[in-house]
Scaffold this active site. Structure first.
Site, PDB file in Angstrom:
ATOM      1  NE  ARG A 288      -3.928   1.954   2.411  1.00 55.35           N
ATOM      2  CZ  ARG A 288      -4.268   3.017   3.168  1.00 55.35           C
ATOM      3  NH1 ARG A 288      -3.646   3.289   4.184  1.00 55.35           N
ATOM      4  NH2 ARG A 288      -5.344   3.631   2.939  1.00 55.35           N
TER       5      ARG A 288
ATOM      6  CB  ILE B 266      -5.727   6.002  -0.608  1.00 61.31           C
ATOM      7  CG1 ILE B 266      -5.787   4.546  -0.901  1.00 61.31           C
ATOM      8  CG2 ILE B 266      -4.878   6.384   0.631  1.00 61.31           C
ATOM      9  CD1 ILE B 266      -3.788   3.891  -1.167  1.00 61.31           C
ATOM     10  CB  SER B 267     -10.677   3.807   0.150  1.00 62.56           C
ATOM     11  OG  SER B 267     -11.545   4.504  -0.710  1.00 62.56           O
ATOM     12  CD  GLN B 268     -10.779   3.183   7.792  1.00 61.97           C
ATOM     13  OE1 GLN B 268     -11.846   4.079   7.723  1.00 61.97           O
ATOM     14  NE2 GLN B 268     -10.904   2.290   9.023  1.00 61.97           N
TER      15      GLN B 268
END
Ligand code: SAH
Length: 217
Positions: A40, A66-68
Protein backbone atom coordinates in the site's frame (compact mmCIF):
# COMPACT_ATOMS: atom_id res chain seq x y z
CA UNK A 1 7.58 10.81 -5.02
CA UNK A 2 6.43 7.23 -4.62
CA UNK A 3 8.23 4.53 -2.64
CA UNK A 4 9.29 1.57 -4.78
CA UNK A 5 10.99 -0.66 -2.21
CA UNK A 6 9.06 -3.26 -0.22
CA UNK A 7 11.07 -3.99 2.93
CA UNK A 8 10.59 -6.56 5.69
CA UNK A 9 9.37 -3.69 7.85
CA UNK A 10 6.61 -2.93 5.35
CA UNK A 11 5.71 -6.62 5.04
CA UNK A 12 5.46 -6.88 8.82
CA UNK A 13 3.28 -3.79 9.06
CA UNK A 14 1.07 -5.21 6.33
CA UNK A 15 0.51 -8.42 8.31
CA UNK A 16 -0.54 -6.31 11.30
CA UNK A 17 -2.93 -4.37 9.11
CA UNK A 18 -4.46 -7.65 7.92
CA UNK A 19 -4.91 -8.71 11.56
CA UNK A 20 -6.57 -5.37 12.33
CA UNK A 21 -9.12 -5.59 9.54
CA UNK A 22 -9.75 -9.26 10.34
CA UNK A 23 -10.58 -8.19 13.91
CA UNK A 24 -12.93 -5.54 12.53
CA UNK A 25 -14.91 -8.33 10.86
CA UNK A 26 -13.50 -9.07 7.40
CA UNK A 27 -13.64 -12.84 6.89
CA UNK A 28 -12.95 -13.39 3.18
CA UNK A 29 -9.47 -14.94 3.10
CA UNK A 30 -8.94 -14.06 -0.56
CA UNK A 31 -9.56 -10.40 0.21
CA UNK A 32 -7.26 -10.49 3.25
CA UNK A 33 -4.61 -12.19 1.15
CA UNK A 34 -4.81 -9.44 -1.49
CA UNK A 35 -4.34 -6.77 1.21
CA UNK A 36 -1.36 -8.75 2.51
CA UNK A 37 0.14 -8.91 -0.99
CA UNK A 38 -0.18 -5.31 -2.18
CA UNK A 39 2.41 -2.77 -0.97
CA UNK A 40 0.00 0.00 0.00
CA UNK A 41 2.89 2.39 0.63
CA UNK A 42 3.62 2.35 -3.14
CA UNK A 43 0.28 4.09 -3.65
CA UNK A 44 1.09 7.04 -1.42
CA UNK A 45 3.68 9.77 -1.44
CA UNK A 46 6.86 8.54 0.28
CA UNK A 47 6.09 11.05 3.05
CA UNK A 48 3.42 8.56 4.16
CA UNK A 49 5.57 5.41 3.75
CA UNK A 50 5.73 4.73 7.50
CA UNK A 51 2.06 5.38 8.21
CA UNK A 52 0.73 3.73 5.04
CA UNK A 53 -0.24 0.61 7.01
CA UNK A 54 -2.42 2.40 9.52
CA UNK A 55 -6.06 1.62 8.86
CA UNK A 56 -6.86 5.15 7.66
CA UNK A 57 -7.58 7.12 4.52
CA UNK A 58 -4.77 9.38 3.21
CA UNK A 59 -4.60 12.29 0.78
CA UNK A 60 -3.62 11.42 -2.81
CA UNK A 61 -3.84 14.95 -4.26
CA UNK A 62 -6.64 16.84 -6.00
CA UNK A 63 -8.58 16.82 -2.72
CA UNK A 64 -9.08 13.05 -2.99
CA UNK A 65 -8.14 10.17 -0.71
CA UNK A 66 -7.03 6.55 -0.89
CA UNK A 67 -9.79 4.70 0.95
CA UNK A 68 -9.18 3.15 4.35
CA UNK A 69 -8.02 -0.50 3.95
CA UNK A 70 -10.95 -1.72 6.04
CA UNK A 71 -13.34 0.06 3.69
CA UNK A 72 -11.61 -1.40 0.63
CA UNK A 73 -11.80 -4.88 2.16
CA UNK A 74 -15.46 -4.36 3.17
CA UNK A 75 -16.58 -3.28 -0.30
CA UNK A 76 -14.55 -6.02 -1.97
CA UNK A 77 -15.98 -8.68 0.34
CA UNK A 78 -19.55 -7.52 -0.40
CA UNK A 79 -18.87 -7.68 -4.13
CA UNK A 80 -18.20 -11.46 -3.96
CA UNK A 81 -16.09 -11.47 -7.11
CA UNK A 82 -14.86 -14.58 -8.88
CA UNK A 83 -11.90 -14.81 -11.28
CA UNK A 84 -12.62 -13.57 -14.82
CA UNK A 85 -15.77 -11.67 -13.87
CA UNK A 86 -16.13 -8.31 -15.62
CA UNK A 87 -16.08 -5.59 -12.98
CA UNK A 88 -16.59 -1.83 -13.37
CA UNK A 89 -15.08 0.49 -10.76
CA UNK A 90 -16.08 4.16 -10.48
CA UNK A 91 -13.35 6.33 -8.91
CA UNK A 92 -9.90 4.90 -9.69
CA UNK A 93 -8.11 7.40 -7.42
CA UNK A 94 -4.84 5.84 -6.27
CA UNK A 95 -5.73 2.50 -7.97
CA UNK A 96 -5.36 0.66 -4.64
CA UNK A 97 -8.89 -0.73 -4.71
CA UNK A 98 -8.34 -1.54 -8.39
CA UNK A 99 -5.23 -3.54 -7.48
CA UNK A 100 -7.11 -5.50 -4.79
CA UNK A 101 -9.71 -6.47 -7.39
CA UNK A 102 -7.00 -7.30 -9.93
CA UNK A 103 -5.31 -9.60 -7.39
CA UNK A 104 -8.64 -11.46 -7.17
CA UNK A 105 -8.38 -12.16 -10.89
CA UNK A 106 -11.26 -10.14 -12.29
CA UNK A 107 -11.25 -8.24 -15.58
CA UNK A 108 -11.38 -4.71 -14.18
CA UNK A 109 -12.56 -1.56 -15.97
CA UNK A 110 -11.95 1.51 -13.84
CA UNK A 111 -12.97 5.14 -14.47
CA UNK A 112 -11.53 8.35 -12.99
CA UNK A 113 -12.97 11.82 -13.63
CA UNK A 114 -9.85 13.81 -12.62
CA UNK A 115 -7.18 13.98 -15.32
CA UNK A 116 -4.18 14.41 -12.97
CA UNK A 117 -5.13 11.27 -11.03
CA UNK A 118 -5.80 9.33 -14.23
CA UNK A 119 -2.42 10.44 -15.66
CA UNK A 120 -0.52 9.55 -12.47
CA UNK A 121 -1.54 5.90 -12.88
CA UNK A 122 -0.09 5.76 -16.41
CA UNK A 123 3.44 6.16 -15.00
CA UNK A 124 2.89 4.02 -11.92
CA UNK A 125 5.32 1.11 -12.45
CA UNK A 126 3.73 -1.30 -9.95
CA UNK A 127 0.47 -1.35 -11.92
CA UNK A 128 2.22 -2.81 -14.97
CA UNK A 129 1.94 -6.25 -13.32
CA UNK A 130 -1.84 -6.13 -13.65
CA UNK A 131 -2.72 -6.89 -17.26
CA UNK A 132 -6.33 -7.29 -16.14
CA UNK A 133 -6.96 -3.58 -15.41
CA UNK A 134 -8.17 -1.16 -18.09
CA UNK A 135 -8.01 2.53 -17.10
CA UNK A 136 -10.48 5.11 -18.42
CA UNK A 137 -10.66 8.89 -18.05
CA UNK A 138 -14.30 9.91 -17.94
CA UNK A 139 -17.47 10.47 -15.97
CA UNK A 140 -18.41 7.39 -13.99
CA UNK A 141 -22.08 8.39 -14.13
CA UNK A 142 -21.97 7.38 -17.81
CA UNK A 143 -20.32 4.02 -17.09
CA UNK A 144 -18.81 2.23 -20.09
CA UNK A 145 -21.69 1.32 -22.43
CA UNK A 146 -19.23 -0.11 -24.99
CA UNK A 147 -17.96 -2.70 -22.51
CA UNK A 148 -21.25 -3.42 -20.73
CA UNK A 149 -22.79 -5.54 -19.34
CA UNK A 150 -20.74 -6.11 -16.18
CA UNK A 151 -21.00 -8.87 -13.58
CA UNK A 152 -20.24 -6.40 -10.81
CA UNK A 153 -20.08 -2.63 -10.31
CA UNK A 154 -18.26 -0.96 -7.41
CA UNK A 155 -18.58 2.76 -6.65
CA UNK A 156 -15.81 4.20 -4.46
CA UNK A 157 -17.28 7.70 -4.03
CA UNK A 158 -20.45 8.79 -2.21
CA UNK A 159 -23.41 8.78 -4.59
CA UNK A 160 -26.51 10.85 -3.80
CA UNK A 161 -28.65 8.14 -5.47
CA UNK A 162 -28.06 4.89 -7.31
CA UNK A 163 -27.12 5.93 -10.89
CA UNK A 164 -29.63 4.35 -13.28
CA UNK A 165 -27.18 4.15 -16.21
CA UNK A 166 -24.91 1.94 -14.09
CA UNK A 167 -27.82 -0.32 -13.13
CA UNK A 168 -28.57 -0.62 -16.86
CA UNK A 169 -24.98 -1.80 -17.45
CA UNK A 170 -25.29 -4.62 -14.91
CA UNK A 171 -25.93 -8.20 -16.04
CA UNK A 172 -28.98 -10.04 -14.77
CA UNK A 173 -27.84 -11.60 -11.50
CA UNK A 174 -25.12 -8.95 -11.23
CA UNK A 175 -24.40 -6.86 -8.15
CA UNK A 176 -23.46 -3.27 -7.38
CA UNK A 177 -21.81 -2.12 -4.14
CA UNK A 178 -22.29 1.60 -3.55
CA UNK A 179 -22.15 4.07 -0.65
CA UNK A 180 -25.36 6.12 -0.89
CA UNK A 181 -26.00 9.45 0.80
CA UNK A 182 -25.33 13.18 0.63
CA UNK A 183 -24.24 13.94 4.22
CA UNK A 184 -20.96 13.25 6.01
CA UNK A 185 -21.75 9.56 6.23
CA UNK A 186 -23.24 7.23 3.66
CA UNK A 187 -24.85 3.82 3.86
CA UNK A 188 -23.15 0.97 2.08
CA UNK A 189 -25.69 -0.70 -0.15
CA UNK A 190 -25.60 -3.82 -2.28
CA UNK A 191 -28.01 -3.94 -5.18
CA UNK A 192 -28.69 -7.17 -7.04
CA UNK A 193 -30.37 -7.20 -10.45
CA UNK A 194 -32.72 -10.15 -10.21
CA UNK A 195 -33.96 -12.51 -12.94
CA UNK A 196 -37.35 -10.75 -13.14
CA UNK A 197 -35.62 -7.38 -13.61
CA UNK A 198 -36.43 -6.09 -10.12
CA UNK A 199 -33.70 -4.84 -7.79
CA UNK A 200 -32.91 -6.37 -4.42
CA UNK A 201 -31.48 -3.78 -2.03
CA UNK A 202 -29.45 -4.67 1.04
CA UNK A 203 -28.19 -2.05 3.50
CA UNK A 204 -24.94 -2.44 5.44
CA UNK A 205 -22.75 -0.20 7.65
CA UNK A 206 -22.08 3.53 7.46
CA UNK A 207 -18.94 4.90 5.80
CA UNK A 208 -17.54 8.27 4.82
CA UNK A 209 -16.48 8.80 1.19
CA UNK A 210 -15.59 11.82 -0.96
CA UNK A 211 -18.53 12.71 -3.21
CA UNK A 212 -19.22 11.25 -6.64
CA UNK A 213 -19.30 14.29 -8.92
CA UNK A 214 -20.77 14.57 -12.41
CA UNK A 215 -18.60 15.42 -15.41
CA UNK A 216 -14.86 15.22 -16.10
CA UNK A 217 -12.18 17.54 -14.80
N1 SAH B 1 -10.83 3.67 -5.28
C1 SAH B 1 -9.98 4.77 -4.89
C2 SAH B 1 -10.74 5.74 -3.99
C3 SAH B 1 -10.48 7.15 -4.41
S1 SAH B 1 -11.57 8.38 -3.73
C4 SAH B 1 -8.70 4.29 -4.23
O1 SAH B 1 -8.57 3.09 -3.97
O2 SAH B 1 -7.80 5.09 -4.01
C5 SAH B 1 -12.83 8.48 -4.97
C6 SAH B 1 -12.39 8.83 -6.37
O3 SAH B 1 -13.57 8.93 -7.16
C7 SAH B 1 -11.67 10.15 -6.52
O4 SAH B 1 -10.44 9.96 -7.18
C8 SAH B 1 -12.63 10.99 -7.38
O5 SAH B 1 -11.96 11.90 -8.27
C9 SAH B 1 -13.38 9.92 -8.14
N2 SAH B 1 -14.69 10.30 -8.69
C10 SAH B 1 -15.65 11.07 -8.11
N3 SAH B 1 -16.72 11.19 -8.94
C11 SAH B 1 -16.43 10.47 -10.06
C12 SAH B 1 -17.11 10.22 -11.29
N4 SAH B 1 -18.32 10.75 -11.56
N5 SAH B 1 -16.50 9.43 -12.20
C13 SAH B 1 -15.27 8.90 -11.99
N6 SAH B 1 -14.57 9.12 -10.85
C14 SAH B 1 -15.13 9.90 -9.89
Amino acid sequence: MRSTEDSYLHKGLRKQLVDTIRQKGITDEKVLNAINTIPRHFFLDSAFAKTAYEDRAFPIGEGQTISQPYTVAYQTQLLEVRPFEKVLEIGTGSAYQASVLAELGVALYTIERQKPLFDANKNFAYLKKYHNIKFFYGDGYEGLPTYAPFDKVIITAAAPDVPQKLIDQLKTGGMMVIPVGTGDVQRMMRITKQENGSLKEQVFDNFSFVPMIEGKR
